[in-house]
Design an enzyme around this catalytic site. Structure first.
Site, PDB file in Angstrom:
ATOM      1  N   ARG A  55      40.591  46.773  38.439  1.00  0.00           N
ATOM      2  CA  ARG A  55      40.414  46.350  36.855  1.00  0.00           C
ATOM      3  C   ARG A  55      39.746  45.040  36.625  1.00  0.00           C
ATOM      4  NH1 ARG A  55      46.540  44.751  36.409  1.00  0.00           N
ATOM      5  NH2 ARG A  55      46.483  42.646  36.419  1.00  0.00           N
ATOM      6  N   GLY A  56      39.633  44.716  35.381  1.00  0.00           N
ATOM      7  CA  GLY A  56      39.199  43.313  35.394  1.00  0.00           C
ATOM      8  C   GLY A  56      37.755  42.874  35.856  1.00  0.00           C
ATOM      9  N   ASP A  64      47.710  45.726  50.173  1.00  0.00           N
ATOM     10  CA  ASP A  64      48.363  44.312  49.654  1.00  0.00           C
ATOM     11  C   ASP A  64      47.667  43.279  50.544  1.00  0.00           C
ATOM     12  OD1 ASP A  64      49.569  41.824  49.113  1.00  0.00           O
ATOM     13  OD2 ASP A  64      51.474  42.873  48.788  1.00  0.00           O
ATOM     14  N   LYS A  85      53.769  27.765  35.279  1.00  0.00           N
ATOM     15  CA  LYS A  85      54.863  27.035  34.935  1.00  0.00           C
ATOM     16  C   LYS A  85      54.329  25.298  35.249  1.00  0.00           C
ATOM     17  CE  LYS A  85      58.542  29.551  34.155  1.00  0.00           C
ATOM     18  NZ  LYS A  85      58.548  30.030  32.817  1.00  0.00           N
ATOM     19  N   TYR A 121      48.194  27.402  40.870  1.00  0.00           N
ATOM     20  CA  TYR A 121      46.698  28.285  40.632  1.00  0.00           C
ATOM     21  C   TYR A 121      45.609  27.184  40.726  1.00  0.00           C
ATOM     22  CZ  TYR A 121      43.355  31.273  38.479  1.00  0.00           C
ATOM     23  OH  TYR A 121      42.158  31.989  38.071  1.00  0.00           O
ATOM     24  N   THR A 180      40.020  39.204  29.834  1.00  0.00           N
ATOM     25  CA  THR A 180      40.328  40.104  30.735  1.00  0.00           C
ATOM     26  C   THR A 180      42.162  40.309  30.452  1.00  0.00           C
ATOM     27  OG1 THR A 180      41.024  38.680  32.628  1.00  0.00           O
ATOM     28  CG2 THR A 180      39.135  39.675  32.688  1.00  0.00           C
TER      29      THR A 180
HETATM   30  N1  LIG Z   1      40.100  36.062  33.675  1.00  0.00           N
HETATM   31  C1  LIG Z   1      39.841  34.746  33.659  1.00  0.00           C
HETATM   32  O1  LIG Z   1      39.685  34.242  32.633  1.00  0.00           O
HETATM   33  C2  LIG Z   1      39.449  34.132  34.897  1.00  0.00           C
HETATM   34  C3  LIG Z   1      39.129  32.931  34.939  1.00  0.00           C
HETATM   35  C4  LIG Z   1      38.794  32.305  36.130  1.00  0.00           C
HETATM   36  C5  LIG Z   1      39.191  32.950  37.291  1.00  0.00           C
HETATM   37  N2  LIG Z   1      39.600  34.230  37.347  1.00  0.00           N
HETATM   38  C6  LIG Z   1      39.724  34.908  38.597  1.00  0.00           C
HETATM   39  O2  LIG Z   1      39.025  36.066  38.739  1.00  0.00           O
HETATM   40  C7  LIG Z   1      39.952  36.951  39.648  1.00  0.00           C
HETATM   41  C8  LIG Z   1      39.872  38.420  38.869  1.00  0.00           C
HETATM   42  O3  LIG Z   1      40.709  37.965  37.425  1.00  0.00           O
HETATM   43  P1  LIG Z   1      41.041  39.112  36.613  1.00  0.00           P
HETATM   44  O4  LIG Z   1      41.242  38.072  35.391  1.00  0.00           O
HETATM   45  O5  LIG Z   1      40.239  40.203  36.552  1.00  0.00           O
HETATM   46  O6  LIG Z   1      42.492  39.426  36.940  1.00  0.00           O
HETATM   47  P2  LIG Z   1      43.366  40.899  36.951  1.00  0.00           P
HETATM   48  O7  LIG Z   1      44.870  40.363  36.958  1.00  0.00           O
HETATM   49  O8  LIG Z   1      42.992  41.822  35.595  1.00  0.00           O
HETATM   50  O9  LIG Z   1      43.020  41.415  38.235  1.00  0.00           O
HETATM   51  C9  LIG Z   1      43.234  40.881  39.518  1.00  0.00           C
HETATM   52  C10 LIG Z   1      43.231  41.960  40.455  1.00  0.00           C
HETATM   53  O10 LIG Z   1      43.764  41.483  41.824  1.00  0.00           O
HETATM   54  C11 LIG Z   1      44.835  42.502  42.058  1.00  0.00           C
HETATM   55  N3  LIG Z   1      45.694  42.027  43.155  1.00  0.00           N
HETATM   56  C12 LIG Z   1      46.567  40.891  42.878  1.00  0.00           C
HETATM   57  N4  LIG Z   1      47.128  40.406  43.941  1.00  0.00           N
HETATM   58  C13 LIG Z   1      46.856  41.470  45.213  1.00  0.00           C
HETATM   59  C14 LIG Z   1      47.185  41.606  46.540  1.00  0.00           C
HETATM   60  N5  LIG Z   1      48.131  40.910  47.016  1.00  0.00           N
HETATM   61  N6  LIG Z   1      46.544  42.556  47.025  1.00  0.00           N
HETATM   62  C15 LIG Z   1      45.475  43.177  46.490  1.00  0.00           C
HETATM   63  N7  LIG Z   1      45.167  43.104  45.285  1.00  0.00           N
HETATM   64  C16 LIG Z   1      45.650  42.352  44.532  1.00  0.00           C
HETATM   65  C17 LIG Z   1      45.468  43.095  40.961  1.00  0.00           C
HETATM   66  O11 LIG Z   1      46.334  44.195  41.394  1.00  0.00           O
HETATM   67  C18 LIG Z   1      44.515  43.393  39.953  1.00  0.00           C
HETATM   68  O12 LIG Z   1      43.660  44.541  40.187  1.00  0.00           O
HETATM   69  C19 LIG Z   1      40.902  36.284  40.102  1.00  0.00           C
HETATM   70  O13 LIG Z   1      40.699  35.567  41.239  1.00  0.00           O
HETATM   71  C20 LIG Z   1      41.062  35.339  38.995  1.00  0.00           C
HETATM   72  O14 LIG Z   1      42.156  34.068  39.386  1.00  0.00           O
HETATM   73  C21 LIG Z   1      39.847  34.770  36.305  1.00  0.00           C
END
Ligand SMILES: NC(=O)c1ccc[n+]([C@@H]2O[C@H](COP(=O)([O-])OP(=O)(O)OC[C@H]3O[C@@H](n4cnc5c(N)ncnc54)[C@H](O)[C@@H]3O)[C@@H](O)[C@H]2O)c1
Length: 451
Positions: free
Chosen positions: A224-225, A268, A299, A357, A392
């Site tokens: 996703r995302g 995982d 937090k 984070y 997202t």
């Molecule tokens: N959304 C934002 O604004 C944003 C901003 C900066 C960075 N990011 C980074 O972008 C990346 C994707 O973010 P997103 O917004 O799509 O998040 P999201 O939560 O929608 O997707 C993250 C995905 O990672 C998977 N995941 C988590 N832990 C896992 C594990 N132990 N093993 C395998 N898969 C695992 C989840 O199941 C999920 O499908 C992340 O690294 C996030 O930190 C996002």
């Protein structure tokens, strides 16, 4: 998550009200659509007197069919004037010839009239030489000054535009086409104020319609995302995709993998045997690895539990390192491979309530920087993409006021989309993008945070 203000500010009634009240009026960004071939849908004006334009002009007609020069007779192109020229979709200014302070006025002279003739969502690139590569300290200082200029232009351009600076190393001129296909097209819609350095790379893209053809690509967190968008974009560009996510996401993962003609791996990444399982799942080797899986457990430090701290460090930082090392040790990651780590602007600016984070994401940037010289010996590049506020599920969970602030505090006045991050990853995954390694590319609409 939809951006209601952006939609309202661009509706008939909303436009009037926003103007009357003097509120910010962000424009919906133009994005790359499947099936499109020309990077620039409109006129490109080439200016500046440096030698790098000589490398650009031979392929510039592939970027657009409307090419103009700033001066009469330059590069045998028609001259653009503010009075008679068409609206400009893209500007390319070769500043590499600027070596004295008095020449900096050429920046003003070129950009002042052209900025008045811009179309919506314009893309602007300045080319220069990396200051550290120049012996003359004055020339080095002049080239360094381009950073301040280009970042200021990014803040002034408005109307959904973006401005970047590319420092081109000696011998890296043959990689300019790939960089400009990204930075002068809507693929870089949510990128602005960035400075990248291109170095030599022996690999070349063979087919610009499918630059990743023949490559096997792993994307973690792909159900996703942002991860799903990355998988879609890599597949669009010709890669065979392997999508990884936690076992709980298996159904969504398999459905997407089937749609993209790839396969899913339910794993995982923090499991003890994850490195071995991944190596086994990629028995045919892998050329592109995108470490996207990530979590937040926010937090303030005062209330941060050990569990929250460790979970975030383990998923975001430790797992990418362990998996990359395992893929290297097993010979799974091929020579001239491309590794992309998803960081965050939190890892650059820090963020309240995100000490765990931000620590993990700064560490991810550290991984790219530290691994780059080691992997470079095998032609493998490793870079970090640092997204800002991307719409997202992760950002939908942020409380309203913080979410609105995150969305608006950038030069484009809006959040980015997963596709924006995906396009940056897809560019860094290209064969020719071995020209960059150990670098951080922000996809944040020129966020004020950490700027
Ligand atoms: N959304 C934002 O604004 C944003 C901003 C900066 C960075 N990011 C980074 O972008 C990346 C994707 O973010 P997103 O917004 O799509 O998040 P999201 O939560 O929608 O997707 C993250 C995905 O990672 C998977 N995941 C988590 N832990 C896992 C594990 N132990 N093993 C395998 N898969 C695992 C989840 O199941 C999920 O499908 C992340 O690294 C996030 O930190 C996002």
């Amino acid at each position: 998550m939809s951006d209601r203000y952006l939609a309202f500010a661009n509706s008939t009634a909303g436009r009037r009200l926003v103007k009357t009240l003097g509120l910010p009026a962000p424009l919906p960004l133009e994005r790359w659509r499947g099936g499109r071939t020309r990077p620039i849908d409109g006129a490109l004006l080439i200016g500046g007197e440096g030698a790098l334009n000589e490398a650009v002009v031979p392929f510039a007609h592939k970027l657009t069919d409307a090419l103009y020069a700033a001066h009469e007779g330059q590069h045998a192109l028609p001259r653009w004037t503010a009075e008679h020229g068409p609206r400009l979709k893209a500007l390319l200014f070769d500043a590499s010839g600027l070596t004295r302070f008095e020449q900096l006025i050429e920046l003003r002279d070129f950009f002042q009239p052209t900025f008045k003739g811009l179309a919506n969502c314009p893309r602007v690139v300045l080319l220069g030489r990396a200051p550290e590569s120049l012996k003359d300290p004055i020339a080095a200082s002049v080239q360094r000054s381009l950073e301040g200029f280009s970042r200021s232009l990014g803040k002034e351009i408005r109307r959904g535009g973006g401005v970047q600076l590319i420092y081109v190393g000696k011998g890296a001129e043959d990689q300019l086409e790939g960089a400009l296909r990204f930075f002068l097209s809507p693929k870089s819609a949510y990128v602005s104020g960035q400075v990248v350095r291109l170095g030599r790379c022996s690999e070349q893209v063979k087919d610009w319609t499918r630059p990743l053809a023949g490559k096997q690509a792993l994307v973690t967190g792909a159900s996703r995302g942002i991860g799903a968008a990355i998988a879609e974009t890599l597949a669009r560009d010709g890669a065979e995709v392997v999508l990884l996510d936690v076992p709980a996401a298996k159904d969504a993962l398999d459905a997407l993998a089937a749609r993209l003609g790839g396969r899913g791996v339910a794993l995982d990444i923090c499991a003890e045997d994850a490195p071995a399982q991944l190596v086994a799942a990629l028995a045919d080797g892998v050329e592109i690895v995108v470490h996207n899986a990530g979590i937040t457990r926010d937090k303030t430090l005062a209330k941060m539990s050990e569990g929250f701290w460790n979970a975030v460090i383990d998923v975001n930082l430790k797992a990418p390192q362990l998996l990359t090392q395992a893929l290297l040790d097993a010979g799974t990651l091929q020579d001239n491979g491309r590794v992309v780590l998803i960081a965050s602007i939190s890892g650059i600016a820090g963020n309240l309530g995100q000490s765990n984070y931000a620590t993990s994401k700064a560490g991810v940037i550290g991984l790219a920087q530290a691994f780059a010289p080691v992997l470079g010996k095998r032609g493998i590049s490793i870079n970090a993409v640092a997204p800002g506020f991307i719409e997202t599920r992760m950002t939908a969970g942020i409380p309203f006021t913080l979410r609105e602030a995150g969305r608006r505090m950038n030069s484009m006045g809006q959040g980015g989309l997963p596709q924006d991050v995906a396009e940056a990853v897809a560019w860094l995954a290209q064969p020719g993008s071995g020209a960059l390694s150990g670098q951080v590319l922000r996809v944040c609409g020129q966020s004020l945070l950490g700027a």
